[in-house]
Design a protein around this motif. Sequence first.
Motif, PDB file in Angstrom:
ATOM      1  N   LEU A 113     -18.943 -26.378 -25.901  1.00  0.00           N
ATOM      2  CA  LEU A 113     -17.854 -25.732 -26.545  1.00  0.00           C
ATOM      3  C   LEU A 113     -16.848 -26.773 -26.825  1.00  0.00           C
ATOM      4  N   SER A 114     -17.029 -27.445 -27.680  1.00  0.00           N
ATOM      5  CA  SER A 114     -15.918 -28.520 -28.059  1.00  0.00           C
ATOM      6  C   SER A 114     -14.464 -27.722 -28.567  1.00  0.00           C
ATOM      7  N   MET A 115     -13.236 -28.467 -28.333  1.00  0.00           N
ATOM      8  CA  MET A 115     -12.095 -27.605 -28.121  1.00  0.00           C
ATOM      9  C   MET A 115     -11.357 -27.885 -29.654  1.00  0.00           C
ATOM     10  N   ASN A 116     -10.923 -26.651 -29.681  1.00  0.00           N
ATOM     11  CA  ASN A 116      -9.732 -26.794 -31.092  1.00  0.00           C
ATOM     12  C   ASN A 116      -8.830 -25.609 -30.732  1.00  0.00           C
ATOM     13  N   PHE A 117      -7.659 -25.740 -30.299  1.00  0.00           N
ATOM     14  CA  PHE A 117      -6.669 -24.858 -29.684  1.00  0.00           C
ATOM     15  C   PHE A 117      -6.566 -23.629 -30.811  1.00  0.00           C
ATOM     16  N   LEU A 118      -6.641 -24.125 -31.951  1.00  0.00           N
ATOM     17  CA  LEU A 118      -6.377 -23.059 -32.977  1.00  0.00           C
ATOM     18  C   LEU A 118      -7.525 -22.336 -33.600  1.00  0.00           C
ATOM     19  N   GLY A 119      -8.637 -22.919 -32.733  1.00  0.00           N
ATOM     20  CA  GLY A 119      -9.815 -22.138 -33.337  1.00  0.00           C
ATOM     21  C   GLY A 119     -10.064 -20.599 -33.424  1.00  0.00           C
ATOM     22  N   TYR A 164      -7.307 -24.971 -15.409  1.00  0.00           N
ATOM     23  CA  TYR A 164      -8.235 -23.943 -15.979  1.00  0.00           C
ATOM     24  C   TYR A 164      -7.763 -23.482 -17.249  1.00  0.00           C
ATOM     25  N   ALA A 165      -6.603 -23.658 -17.551  1.00  0.00           N
ATOM     26  CA  ALA A 165      -6.021 -22.868 -18.691  1.00  0.00           C
ATOM     27  C   ALA A 165      -6.854 -23.433 -20.097  1.00  0.00           C
ATOM     28  N   PRO A 166      -7.286 -24.810 -20.222  1.00  0.00           N
ATOM     29  CA  PRO A 166      -8.118 -25.137 -21.403  1.00  0.00           C
ATOM     30  C   PRO A 166      -9.447 -24.312 -21.361  1.00  0.00           C
ATOM     31  N   VAL A 167     -10.075 -23.793 -20.211  1.00  0.00           N
ATOM     32  CA  VAL A 167     -11.220 -23.229 -20.271  1.00  0.00           C
ATOM     33  C   VAL A 167     -11.138 -21.770 -20.630  1.00  0.00           C
ATOM     34  N   MET A 168      -9.875 -21.224 -20.614  1.00  0.00           N
ATOM     35  CA  MET A 168      -9.660 -19.882 -20.730  1.00  0.00           C
ATOM     36  C   MET A 168      -9.457 -19.754 -22.432  1.00  0.00           C
ATOM     37  N   PHE A 169      -8.940 -20.864 -22.972  1.00  0.00           N
ATOM     38  CA  PHE A 169      -8.949 -20.816 -24.269  1.00  0.00           C
ATOM     39  C   PHE A 169     -10.372 -21.241 -25.047  1.00  0.00           C
ATOM     40  N   ARG A 170     -11.099 -21.991 -24.240  1.00  0.00           N
ATOM     41  CA  ARG A 170     -12.647 -22.017 -24.963  1.00  0.00           C
ATOM     42  C   ARG A 170     -13.265 -20.568 -24.880  1.00  0.00           C
ATOM     43  N   PHE A 171     -13.039 -19.798 -23.697  1.00  0.00           N
ATOM     44  CA  PHE A 171     -13.476 -18.462 -23.703  1.00  0.00           C
ATOM     45  C   PHE A 171     -13.048 -17.679 -24.895  1.00  0.00           C
ATOM     46  N   LYS A 172     -11.779 -17.701 -25.175  1.00  0.00           N
ATOM     47  CA  LYS A 172     -11.105 -16.992 -26.272  1.00  0.00           C
ATOM     48  C   LYS A 172     -11.692 -17.508 -27.727  1.00  0.00           C
ATOM     49  N   ILE A 173     -11.601 -18.807 -27.838  1.00  0.00           N
ATOM     50  CA  ILE A 173     -11.923 -19.035 -29.283  1.00  0.00           C
ATOM     51  C   ILE A 173     -13.525 -18.966 -29.581  1.00  0.00           C
ATOM     52  N   TYR A 174     -14.216 -18.901 -28.446  1.00  0.00           N
ATOM     53  CA  TYR A 174     -15.855 -18.772 -28.708  1.00  0.00           C
ATOM     54  C   TYR A 174     -16.333 -17.392 -28.162  1.00  0.00           C
ATOM     55  N   ASN A 175     -15.319 -16.406 -28.275  1.00  0.00           N
ATOM     56  CA  ASN A 175     -15.674 -15.111 -27.849  1.00  0.00           C
ATOM     57  C   ASN A 175     -16.473 -14.857 -26.625  1.00  0.00           C
ATOM     58  N   ILE A 176     -16.370 -15.590 -25.735  1.00  0.00           N
ATOM     59  CA  ILE A 176     -16.969 -15.539 -24.479  1.00  0.00           C
ATOM     60  C   ILE A 176     -16.806 -13.832 -23.733  1.00  0.00           C
ATOM     61  N   LYS A 177     -17.867 -13.220 -23.369  1.00  0.00           N
ATOM     62  CA  LYS A 177     -17.436 -11.801 -22.856  1.00  0.00           C
ATOM     63  C   LYS A 177     -16.798 -12.219 -21.340  1.00  0.00           C
ATOM     64  N   LEU A 178     -15.772 -11.422 -21.195  1.00  0.00           N
ATOM     65  CA  LEU A 178     -14.716 -11.512 -19.948  1.00  0.00           C
ATOM     66  C   LEU A 178     -14.664 -10.210 -19.413  1.00  0.00           C
ATOM     67  N   SER A 179     -14.727 -10.238 -18.070  1.00  0.00           N
ATOM     68  CA  SER A 179     -14.271  -9.112 -17.344  1.00  0.00           C
ATOM     69  C   SER A 179     -12.809  -8.645 -17.449  1.00  0.00           C
ATOM     70  N   PHE A 180     -12.623  -7.368 -17.119  1.00  0.00           N
ATOM     71  CA  PHE A 180     -11.346  -7.052 -17.137  1.00  0.00           C
ATOM     72  C   PHE A 180     -10.208  -8.173 -16.437  1.00  0.00           C
ATOM     73  N   VAL A 181     -10.528  -8.325 -15.428  1.00  0.00           N
ATOM     74  CA  VAL A 181      -9.684  -9.307 -14.520  1.00  0.00           C
ATOM     75  C   VAL A 181      -9.249 -10.761 -15.316  1.00  0.00           C
ATOM     76  N   LEU A 182     -10.360 -11.313 -15.847  1.00  0.00           N
ATOM     77  CA  LEU A 182     -10.384 -12.507 -16.809  1.00  0.00           C
ATOM     78  C   LEU A 182      -9.741 -12.149 -18.145  1.00  0.00           C
ATOM     79  N   GLU A 183      -9.851 -10.935 -18.708  1.00  0.00           N
ATOM     80  CA  GLU A 183      -8.865 -10.748 -19.908  1.00  0.00           C
ATOM     81  C   GLU A 183      -7.504 -10.513 -19.662  1.00  0.00           C
TER      82      GLU A 183
END
Length: 207
Positions: A113-119, A164-183
């Motif tokens: 899940l290579s990083m691009n903050f604007l992806g 852990y902030a960059p990982v949350m970005f990875r979840f966002k830009i790769y549309n990783i399914k998140l629980s309500f708590v994580l959203e």
Amino acid sequence: MKLKLVIGNKIYSTWSLRPWLVLKYFNIPFDEVKIKLRDKNTKKNILKFSPSGKVPCLIYRKIRIWDSLSICEFLAEKFKNKHLWPKNNIDKIMARNISSEMHSGFANLRKNLSMNFLGKNLKFKNNKETSVEITRTKKIIENCLKKSKGPFMFKKFSIADAMYAPVMFRFKIYNIKLSFVLEKYLNTVLNMKEIKIWLLEARKELK
């Protein structure tokens, strides 16, 4: 004497974001030096500041610290009154545990899940190892949030959230399914004024 933080492009450099976010959030004055990554002179330019040839690197007087977590630990020691780690000793131990785990692990997640903050809506090739690491990351963050009740992993923002902030970005830009708590946590991170500044400056790099 003011601190100097040498970082890479804000579009790509997740390791640079971590100490940068800590410095910004806790209002610790510093000068920023940005090195263009993925350039023929990148290594040469970084070596002017960092003996490892990598960013970030924090410079304070004659001291050079060229590792994200080491930088954060140095800041926590130097600015003890700001409580960069949780005040509670048990929480502090856990925060250090999970920060160290992020620092030394999750190689498959980073690679695939290579990083691009604007992806946006990026695709990745999932495999068993990556899936295990994604699940582990989610579990770590969720467990902390359920215990603290939010908005951050240990109630108040700490180095652990920066790790852990960059990982949350990875979840966002790769549309990783998140629980309500994580959203909810993702929205908390995205709405931080410091993160908005980082993204604004990342967009300027495209011009």
